[in-house]
Design an enzyme around this catalytic site. Sequence first.
Site: not given
Length: 122
Positions: A73, A98
Amino acid sequence: MTSPFKGRTGLKRILNAAGYSRDGLCAAFRGEAAFRQLALLNLVLVPLAFFLDVSRGERALLVAVCLLALIVELLNSAIEATVDRISLERHPLSKNAKDMGSAAQAVALGMIALVWGIVLLG
């Protein structure tokens, strides 16, 4: 051109790196809801791993996959910030970057479920 920060050595470099790491964790916690959610999940799962009747190796694996999801993350957030820093305009390559970061996080979360399932259910 080299970074003026690359010349640091010894204890000063270690202290600088620790400060940058702290700043990165704080930025992720403040600005990334997904990081906060994963931190909360880790706050539950990591201590739980120490109460389960599993081997030390299994316990280490349960904890490691949880921490790995936090690492992924952080990297995903870094990718997103870098892409946004370059340009906020929509571009297929930006979308790919992304989306791949998001896919990496999905794999990490799936790995948590898979490893915990295998260890707990046999």
